[in-house]
Design a protein around this motif. Structure first.
Motif, PDB file in Angstrom:
ATOM      1  N   PHE A 127     -49.120  42.696  60.201  1.00 42.28           N
ATOM      2  CA  PHE A 127     -48.768  42.430  58.806  1.00 42.28           C
ATOM      3  C   PHE A 127     -48.849  43.706  57.966  1.00 42.28           C
ATOM      4  O   PHE A 127     -47.960  43.998  57.156  1.00 42.28           O
ATOM      5  N   THR A 128     -49.907  44.483  58.172  1.00 39.12           N
ATOM      6  CA  THR A 128     -50.080  45.712  57.401  1.00 39.12           C
ATOM      7  C   THR A 128     -48.971  46.711  57.697  1.00 39.12           C
ATOM      8  O   THR A 128     -48.464  47.383  56.790  1.00 39.12           O
ATOM      9  N   ALA A 129     -48.589  46.817  58.964  1.00 38.64           N
ATOM     10  CA  ALA A 129     -47.511  47.740  59.325  1.00 38.64           C
ATOM     11  C   ALA A 129     -46.182  47.300  58.722  1.00 38.64           C
ATOM     12  O   ALA A 129     -45.395  48.136  58.254  1.00 38.64           O
ATOM     13  N   CYS A 130     -45.918  45.996  58.720  1.00 43.25           N
ATOM     14  CA  CYS A 130     -44.679  45.497  58.097  1.00 43.25           C
ATOM     15  C   CYS A 130     -44.695  45.753  56.591  1.00 43.25           C
ATOM     16  O   CYS A 130     -43.674  46.163  56.008  1.00 43.25           O
ATOM     17  N   TRP A 131     -45.836  45.511  55.953  1.00 42.89           N
ATOM     18  CA  TRP A 131     -45.972  45.783  54.522  1.00 42.89           C
ATOM     19  C   TRP A 131     -45.724  47.261  54.228  1.00 42.89           C
ATOM     20  O   TRP A 131     -44.989  47.612  53.301  1.00 42.89           O
ATOM     21  N   THR A 132     -46.330  48.130  55.020  1.00 43.00           N
ATOM     22  CA  THR A 132     -46.184  49.564  54.785  1.00 43.00           C
ATOM     23  C   THR A 132     -44.753  50.020  55.023  1.00 43.00           C
ATOM     24  O   THR A 132     -44.219  50.842  54.265  1.00 43.00           O
ATOM     25  N   THR A 133     -44.118  49.498  56.062  1.00 41.97           N
ATOM     26  CA  THR A 133     -42.734  49.877  56.340  1.00 41.97           C
ATOM     27  C   THR A 133     -41.815  49.503  55.189  1.00 41.97           C
ATOM     28  O   THR A 133     -40.995  50.316  54.734  1.00 41.97           O
ATOM     29  N   ALA A 134     -41.952  48.277  54.696  1.00 41.78           N
ATOM     30  CA  ALA A 134     -41.063  47.807  53.629  1.00 41.78           C
ATOM     31  C   ALA A 134     -41.313  48.557  52.321  1.00 41.78           C
ATOM     32  O   ALA A 134     -40.378  49.064  51.687  1.00 41.78           O
ATOM     33  N   TRP A 162     -50.024  52.041  44.806  1.00 42.06           N
ATOM     34  CA  TRP A 162     -49.535  51.581  46.110  1.00 42.06           C
ATOM     35  C   TRP A 162     -50.305  52.235  47.249  1.00 42.06           C
ATOM     36  O   TRP A 162     -50.678  51.568  48.224  1.00 42.06           O
ATOM     37  N   VAL A 163     -50.549  53.525  47.138  1.00 36.88           N
ATOM     38  CA  VAL A 163     -51.297  54.230  48.181  1.00 36.88           C
ATOM     39  C   VAL A 163     -52.700  53.652  48.314  1.00 36.88           C
ATOM     40  O   VAL A 163     -53.196  53.424  49.428  1.00 36.88           O
ATOM     41  N   LEU A 164     -53.352  53.370  47.190  1.00 40.96           N
ATOM     42  CA  LEU A 164     -54.713  52.833  47.232  1.00 40.96           C
ATOM     43  C   LEU A 164     -54.748  51.454  47.883  1.00 40.96           C
ATOM     44  O   LEU A 164     -55.580  51.192  48.768  1.00 40.96           O
ATOM     45  N   VAL A 165     -53.843  50.566  47.472  1.00 44.16           N
ATOM     46  CA  VAL A 165     -53.820  49.209  48.035  1.00 44.16           C
ATOM     47  C   VAL A 165     -53.506  49.254  49.528  1.00 44.16           C
ATOM     48  O   VAL A 165     -54.160  48.582  50.346  1.00 44.16           O
ATOM     49  N   THR A 166     -52.515  50.047  49.901  1.00 49.24           N
ATOM     50  CA  THR A 166     -52.134  50.136  51.314  1.00 49.24           C
ATOM     51  C   THR A 166     -53.247  50.751  52.142  1.00 49.24           C
ATOM     52  O   THR A 166     -53.513  50.319  53.276  1.00 49.24           O
ATOM     53  N   TRP A 167     -53.918  51.745  51.592  1.00 49.22           N
ATOM     54  CA  TRP A 167     -55.034  52.374  52.305  1.00 49.22           C
ATOM     55  C   TRP A 167     -56.158  51.368  52.544  1.00 49.22           C
ATOM     56  O   TRP A 167     -56.752  51.330  53.627  1.00 49.22           O
ATOM     57  N   ILE A 168     -56.440  50.529  51.554  1.00 49.68           N
ATOM     58  CA  ILE A 168     -57.516  49.541  51.695  1.00 49.68           C
ATOM     59  C   ILE A 168     -57.197  48.542  52.808  1.00 49.68           C
ATOM     60  O   ILE A 168     -58.054  48.233  53.654  1.00 49.68           O
ATOM     61  N   ILE A 169     -55.967  48.023  52.827  1.00 46.68           N
ATOM     62  CA  ILE A 169     -55.659  47.017  53.846  1.00 46.68           C
ATOM     63  C   ILE A 169     -55.602  47.638  55.240  1.00 46.68           C
ATOM     64  O   ILE A 169     -55.913  46.973  56.236  1.00 46.68           O
ATOM     65  N   TRP A 170     -55.240  48.919  55.340  1.00 47.62           N
ATOM     66  CA  TRP A 170     -55.298  49.580  56.647  1.00 47.62           C
ATOM     67  C   TRP A 170     -56.743  49.751  57.109  1.00 47.62           C
ATOM     68  O   TRP A 170     -57.058  49.562  58.293  1.00 47.62           O
ATOM     69  N   ILE A 171     -57.628  50.116  56.197  1.00 44.18           N
ATOM     70  CA  ILE A 171     -59.034  50.297  56.561  1.00 44.18           C
ATOM     71  C   ILE A 171     -59.649  48.964  56.987  1.00 44.18           C
ATOM     72  O   ILE A 171     -60.428  48.897  57.951  1.00 44.18           O
ATOM     73  N   VAL A 172     -59.294  47.885  56.288  1.00 47.75           N
ATOM     74  CA  VAL A 172     -59.812  46.565  56.664  1.00 47.75           C
ATOM     75  C   VAL A 172     -59.332  46.184  58.064  1.00 47.75           C
ATOM     76  O   VAL A 172     -60.108  45.711  58.905  1.00 47.75           O
ATOM     77  N   LEU A 221     -54.817  61.457  53.062  1.00 47.88           N
ATOM     78  CA  LEU A 221     -54.360  62.786  52.648  1.00 47.88           C
ATOM     79  C   LEU A 221     -53.486  62.711  51.398  1.00 47.88           C
ATOM     80  O   LEU A 221     -53.573  63.572  50.512  1.00 47.88           O
ATOM     81  N   SER A 222     -52.655  61.676  51.320  1.00 42.77           N
ATOM     82  CA  SER A 222     -51.801  61.546  50.136  1.00 42.77           C
ATOM     83  C   SER A 222     -52.630  61.268  48.890  1.00 42.77           C
ATOM     84  O   SER A 222     -52.300  61.755  47.797  1.00 42.77           O
ATOM     85  N   MET A 223     -53.709  60.496  49.026  1.00 40.41           N
ATOM     86  CA  MET A 223     -54.582  60.270  47.875  1.00 40.41           C
ATOM     87  C   MET A 223     -55.225  61.571  47.424  1.00 40.41           C
ATOM     88  O   MET A 223     -55.371  61.825  46.225  1.00 40.41           O
ATOM     89  N   ALA A 224     -55.598  62.406  48.392  1.00 40.28           N
ATOM     90  CA  ALA A 224     -56.175  63.700  48.034  1.00 40.28           C
ATOM     91  C   ALA A 224     -55.158  64.560  47.280  1.00 40.28           C
ATOM     92  O   ALA A 224     -55.500  65.232  46.296  1.00 40.28           O
ATOM     93  N   VAL A 225     -53.902  64.520  47.722  1.00 42.18           N
ATOM     94  CA  VAL A 225     -52.858  65.285  47.032  1.00 42.18           C
ATOM     95  C   VAL A 225     -52.644  64.757  45.619  1.00 42.18           C
ATOM     96  O   VAL A 225     -52.492  65.529  44.660  1.00 42.18           O
ATOM     97  N   MET A 226     -52.646  63.435  45.455  1.00 48.71           N
ATOM     98  CA  MET A 226     -52.447  62.865  44.123  1.00 48.71           C
ATOM     99  C   MET A 226     -53.612  63.196  43.194  1.00 48.71           C
ATOM    100  O   MET A 226     -53.418  63.458  42.001  1.00 48.71           O
ATOM    101  N   ILE A 227     -54.826  63.189  43.738  1.00 54.27           N
ATOM    102  CA  ILE A 227     -55.980  63.573  42.918  1.00 54.27           C
ATOM    103  C   ILE A 227     -55.861  65.034  42.491  1.00 54.27           C
ATOM    104  O   ILE A 227     -56.150  65.399  41.343  1.00 54.27           O
TER     105      ILE A 227
END
Length: 246
Positions: A127-134, A162-172, A221-227
């Protein structure tokens, strides 16, 4: 006189039939269906990847013909390298879709999953991979297109959310799979684990060093770049000299 236990012949016959049914070869229809669906996955995922690459290539060439106004050098670098990040995220997520769907297919048809928790974790990662792909595909088009990038949904704030939400569901999802197979992903042991290499592939084949899917690492890494970009923008605002009004 010794007593000899006798078992009725029909019970012996039924036991033998049950044993043969248990250890016999897999059903032909099940094997055929599994092979067919595997072939469909092997064909569908590359086709989706090629369609995405063709679409993002067209949008990128369109943006070159109609360039956006960029004020800072950092903005130019972001405009140049951000599409590569989105392309990487989409392709990595498609690989996760292929691997997790194949694993679930084999486990469901052959009933040989190690435990129910790993199957639940694989479903969550699918599910997470499908969410991230879309969502990554949508954001890549919005970010690159010269007109669509002006919409509020294409802003840095929306992408950061989006990066934060997607990162959280990947970590879970990574935590679920790690807890389900600690002997494999923590100790690196494949003992009594079928499809061990495929499970490792969910984590980039490096479970001892990298115990999270490659998507979560890229999102970190993308979160680090955005920060860094937010800090740089704040610093520029604070250090901008005030011009006296005449």
């Amino acid at each position: 006189m010794p007593i000899i236990d006798t078992v009725p012949a029909y019970l012996v016959s039924r036991a033998n039939d049950t044993m043969e049914a248990t250890v016999g070869p897999p059903d032909f229809s099940t094997s055929y269906t599994s092979t067919t669906l595997t072939s469909i996955i092997a064909c569908a995922i590359p086709m989706i990847a090629l369609m995405f690459l063709a679409g993002i290539s067209w949008v990128y060439h369109h943006s070159l013909q109609n360039p956006k106004a960029i004020n800072k050098a950092s903005g130019y670098q972001l405009q140049r390298f951000a599409p590569l990040f989105y392309i990487f995220i989409v392709l990595a997520s498609l690989a996760e879709v292929a691997i997790s769907s194949w694993l679930l297919l084999q486990w469901d048809y052959h009933h040989n999953y190690p435990n129910p928790r790993i199957r639940a974790g694989a479903r969550y990662l699918l599910f997470t991979a499908c969410w991230t792909t879309a969502t990554a595909s949508i954001f890549s088009f919005l970010f690159v297109h010269p007109r669509w990038s002006r919409y509020p949904i294409s802003s840095i704030g929306s992408q950061a959310l989006w990066v934060l939400v997607t990162w959280i569901i990947w970590i879970v999802g990574s935590g679920i799979v790690n807890a389900a197979l600690p002997s494999l992903l923590v100790k690196g042991s494949c003992m009594n684990i079928i499809y061990c290499d495929q499970v490792r592939s969910l984590f980039g084949k490096r479970p001892l060093i990298l115990q999270y899917p490659i998507d979560s690492v890229a999102l970190t890494l993308s979160m680090a770049v955005m920060i860094w970009r937010a800090w740089q923008s704040t610093r520029d605002v604070l250090h901008t000299p005030n011009t006296p009004v005449k």
